[in-house]
Design a protein around this motif. Structure first.
Motif, PDB file in Angstrom:
ATOM      1  N   THR A  10       0.618  -1.280   0.126  1.00  0.00           N
ATOM      2  CA  THR A  10       0.012  -0.088   0.095  1.00  0.00           C
ATOM      3  C   THR A  10       0.764   1.223  -0.106  1.00  0.00           C
ATOM      4  N   SER A  11       1.989   1.256   0.542  1.00  0.00           N
ATOM      5  CA  SER A  11       2.957   2.351   0.463  1.00  0.00           C
ATOM      6  C   SER A  11       3.445   2.546  -0.925  1.00  0.00           C
ATOM      7  N   LEU A  12       3.643   1.593  -1.527  1.00  0.00           N
ATOM      8  CA  LEU A  12       4.268   1.569  -2.881  1.00  0.00           C
ATOM      9  C   LEU A  12       2.929   2.182  -3.725  1.00  0.00           C
ATOM     10  N   GLY A  13       1.702   2.033  -3.529  1.00  0.00           N
ATOM     11  CA  GLY A  13       0.717   2.446  -4.274  1.00  0.00           C
ATOM     12  C   GLY A  13       0.364   4.013  -3.933  1.00  0.00           C
ATOM     13  N   ARG A  14       0.593   4.347  -2.861  1.00  0.00           N
ATOM     14  CA  ARG A  14       0.607   5.758  -2.390  1.00  0.00           C
ATOM     15  C   ARG A  14       1.700   6.682  -3.021  1.00  0.00           C
ATOM     16  N   ILE A  15       2.892   5.991  -3.210  1.00  0.00           N
ATOM     17  CA  ILE A  15       3.910   6.809  -3.744  1.00  0.00           C
ATOM     18  C   ILE A  15       3.585   6.902  -5.099  1.00  0.00           C
ATOM     19  N   LEU A  16       3.131   5.698  -5.619  1.00  0.00           N
ATOM     20  CA  LEU A  16       2.995   5.846  -7.284  1.00  0.00           C
ATOM     21  C   LEU A  16       1.600   6.940  -7.585  1.00  0.00           C
ATOM     22  N   ARG A  17       0.857   7.000  -6.530  1.00  0.00           N
ATOM     23  CA  ARG A  17      -0.224   8.019  -6.955  1.00  0.00           C
ATOM     24  C   ARG A  17       0.317   9.443  -6.672  1.00  0.00           C
ATOM     25  N   ASP A  18       1.268   9.815  -5.490  1.00  0.00           N
ATOM     26  CA  ASP A  18       1.758  11.057  -5.432  1.00  0.00           C
ATOM     27  C   ASP A  18       2.369  11.460  -6.552  1.00  0.00           C
ATOM     28  N   ARG A  19       3.093  10.421  -7.424  1.00  0.00           N
ATOM     29  CA  ARG A  19       3.848  10.827  -8.272  1.00  0.00           C
ATOM     30  C   ARG A  19       3.278  10.768  -9.727  1.00  0.00           C
ATOM     31  N   GLY A  20       1.820  10.348  -9.644  1.00  0.00           N
ATOM     32  CA  GLY A  20       1.301  10.623 -10.958  1.00  0.00           C
ATOM     33  C   GLY A  20       1.385   9.460 -12.009  1.00  0.00           C
ATOM     34  N   ILE A  21       1.780   8.408 -11.138  1.00  0.00           N
ATOM     35  CA  ILE A  21       2.107   7.292 -12.268  1.00  0.00           C
ATOM     36  C   ILE A  21       1.283   6.276 -12.611  1.00  0.00           C
ATOM     37  N   ASP A  22       1.272   5.686 -13.861  1.00  0.00           N
ATOM     38  CA  ASP A  22       0.393   4.731 -14.322  1.00  0.00           C
ATOM     39  C   ASP A  22       0.839   3.423 -13.957  1.00  0.00           C
ATOM     40  N   THR A  23      -0.168   2.305 -14.027  1.00  0.00           N
ATOM     41  CA  THR A  23       0.318   0.831 -13.566  1.00  0.00           C
ATOM     42  C   THR A  23      -0.560   0.123 -14.341  1.00  0.00           C
ATOM     43  N   THR A  24       0.377  -1.265 -14.348  1.00  0.00           N
ATOM     44  CA  THR A  24      -0.163  -2.371 -15.101  1.00  0.00           C
ATOM     45  C   THR A  24       0.654  -3.587 -14.493  1.00  0.00           C
ATOM     46  N   ALA A  25       0.181  -4.975 -14.879  1.00  0.00           N
ATOM     47  CA  ALA A  25       0.928  -5.901 -14.637  1.00  0.00           C
ATOM     48  C   ALA A  25       1.661  -6.682 -15.860  1.00  0.00           C
ATOM     49  N   GLY A  26       2.567  -7.670 -15.758  1.00  0.00           N
ATOM     50  CA  GLY A  26       3.177  -8.029 -16.886  1.00  0.00           C
ATOM     51  C   GLY A  26       4.521  -8.461 -16.413  1.00  0.00           C
ATOM     52  N   THR A  27       5.000  -9.263 -17.370  1.00  0.00           N
ATOM     53  CA  THR A  27       6.378  -9.959 -17.201  1.00  0.00           C
ATOM     54  C   THR A  27       7.490  -9.232 -17.832  1.00  0.00           C
ATOM     55  N   THR A  28       8.438  -8.671 -17.610  1.00  0.00           N
ATOM     56  CA  THR A  28       9.531  -8.030 -18.418  1.00  0.00           C
ATOM     57  C   THR A  28      10.698  -8.806 -18.856  1.00  0.00           C
ATOM     58  N   GLU A  29      10.864  -9.042 -20.115  1.00  0.00           N
ATOM     59  CA  GLU A  29      11.706  -9.904 -20.502  1.00  0.00           C
ATOM     60  C   GLU A  29      13.226  -9.249 -21.023  1.00  0.00           C
ATOM     61  N   VAL A  30      14.190  -9.170 -20.576  1.00  0.00           N
ATOM     62  CA  VAL A  30      15.225  -8.616 -20.893  1.00  0.00           C
ATOM     63  C   VAL A  30      16.031  -9.007 -21.982  1.00  0.00           C
ATOM     64  N   GLU A  31      16.375  -8.500 -23.103  1.00  0.00           N
ATOM     65  CA  GLU A  31      17.200  -9.146 -24.059  1.00  0.00           C
ATOM     66  C   GLU A  31      18.303  -9.655 -23.823  1.00  0.00           C
ATOM     67  N   CYS A  60       0.295  -7.485  -6.031  1.00  0.00           N
ATOM     68  CA  CYS A  60       0.027  -6.830  -7.237  1.00  0.00           C
ATOM     69  C   CYS A  60      -1.132  -5.905  -7.086  1.00  0.00           C
ATOM     70  N   VAL A  61      -2.371  -6.332  -6.667  1.00  0.00           N
ATOM     71  CA  VAL A  61      -3.322  -5.465  -6.695  1.00  0.00           C
ATOM     72  C   VAL A  61      -3.523  -4.049  -5.940  1.00  0.00           C
ATOM     73  N   LEU A  62      -2.832  -4.580  -4.701  1.00  0.00           N
ATOM     74  CA  LEU A  62      -2.728  -3.349  -3.671  1.00  0.00           C
ATOM     75  C   LEU A  62      -1.728  -2.250  -4.493  1.00  0.00           C
ATOM     76  N   THR A  63      -0.515  -2.779  -5.197  1.00  0.00           N
ATOM     77  CA  THR A  63       0.245  -1.824  -5.544  1.00  0.00           C
ATOM     78  C   THR A  63      -0.232  -0.934  -7.055  1.00  0.00           C
ATOM     79  N   LEU A  64      -0.966  -1.952  -7.786  1.00  0.00           N
ATOM     80  CA  LEU A  64      -1.786  -1.661  -8.980  1.00  0.00           C
ATOM     81  C   LEU A  64      -2.681  -0.356  -8.591  1.00  0.00           C
ATOM     82  N   ALA A  65      -3.379  -0.265  -7.560  1.00  0.00           N
ATOM     83  CA  ALA A  65      -4.458   0.434  -6.972  1.00  0.00           C
ATOM     84  C   ALA A  65      -3.679   1.895  -6.856  1.00  0.00           C
TER      85      ALA A  65
END
Length: 252
Positions: free
Chosen positions: A102-123, A158-163
């Protein structure tokens, strides 16, 4: 996967069981004392135009277990990207700290960041060990990558951070699986039943306030509470994501 919400310096918390992702034991720990080998890291990734949504080619990958000090690493990478609002793509697993989520979520909201979920695959990680790949990611990027949107799993951490995202999406085909919660002490396994009950109520109230602040229907926690009683997870269909305002649009 399990999730843990911390209190009193991260010692007492709420855990919730769920799917786990196996990790290479050679992957180094990234956090402080007591941080597990798979603690969440953040790094900038870049791909082709549209790789992370319409007009999006760069993003911040959030990868691993949300732990007691994860918010410090999120703040650090956001500060380094202070002139840009890169979306955060969440890939959470393991026994994560719900209060920190939930702290991550509040930080993201304060910074105006968009969120989604997925797996990042580094080349550059192709054919490399987990330890070598981790060494590439840990400095924070940027790294050439792509987002794998298939087989995406989003649990309660994931959901709490995404929120916290200003705009929240989930890829089509995502499985949102919520489990129940129970109290856990990070350093000592025994918590009295009286204290367990009191902390369960306290954490539940905190999470409901958080969801309300983020614009998500607190009914989500009613579902989690029922799962705690039945000891069975609930898979949430996309219609529920929308009804409960977990997402602001249905698909990435």
């Amino acid at each position: 996967m399990s999730l843990r919400a911390a209190i009193f310096g991260g010692l007492i918390g709420v855990i919730v069981a769920g799917p786990a992702q196996a990790q290479d034991p050679r992957r180094p720990a990234v956090g402080g004392i007591g941080s597990p080998l798979d603690a969440m890291i953040f790094y900038v990734a870049r791909g082709a135009d549209g790789a992370c949504g319409p007009g999006c080619s760069e993003w911040i990958a959030a990868e691993g277990t949300v732990q007691w000090d994860t918010h410090k690493r999120l703040i650090a990478i956001l500060d380094r990207q202070a002139d840009r609002k890169l979306p955060v793509i969440i890939h959470a697993w393991g026994e994560s700290n719900l209060n920190v989520a939930t702290s991550l979520g509040r930080i993201l909201r304060d910074r105006g960041i968009d969120t989604t979920a997925g797996t990042t695959e580094v080349e550059a990680c192709k054919e490399k060990s987990e330890a070598d790949c981790f060494a590439l990611k840990r400095p924070g990027g940027p790294l050439d990558a792509r987002v794998r949107l298939t087989d995406t799993l989003c649990d309660l951490a994931c959901v709490l951070t995404l929120a916290g995202g200003v705009h929240r999406t989930l890829p089509a085909g995502t499985r949102m699986v919520l489990s129940g919660m129970s109290i856990h002490n990070r350093l000592a396994p025994n918590v009295s039943e009286e204290r367990r009950q009191g902390l369960t109520v306290l954490f539940g109230d905190q999470f409901r306030h958080y969801l309300k602040d983020m614009g998500v229907d607190p009914e989500l926690l009613d579902i989690v509470d029922r799962n705690s009683q039945t000891r069975r997870p609930t898979e949430m269909p996309p219609s529920e994501w929308i009804r409960l305002h977990i997402v602001t649009s249905a698909a990435l």
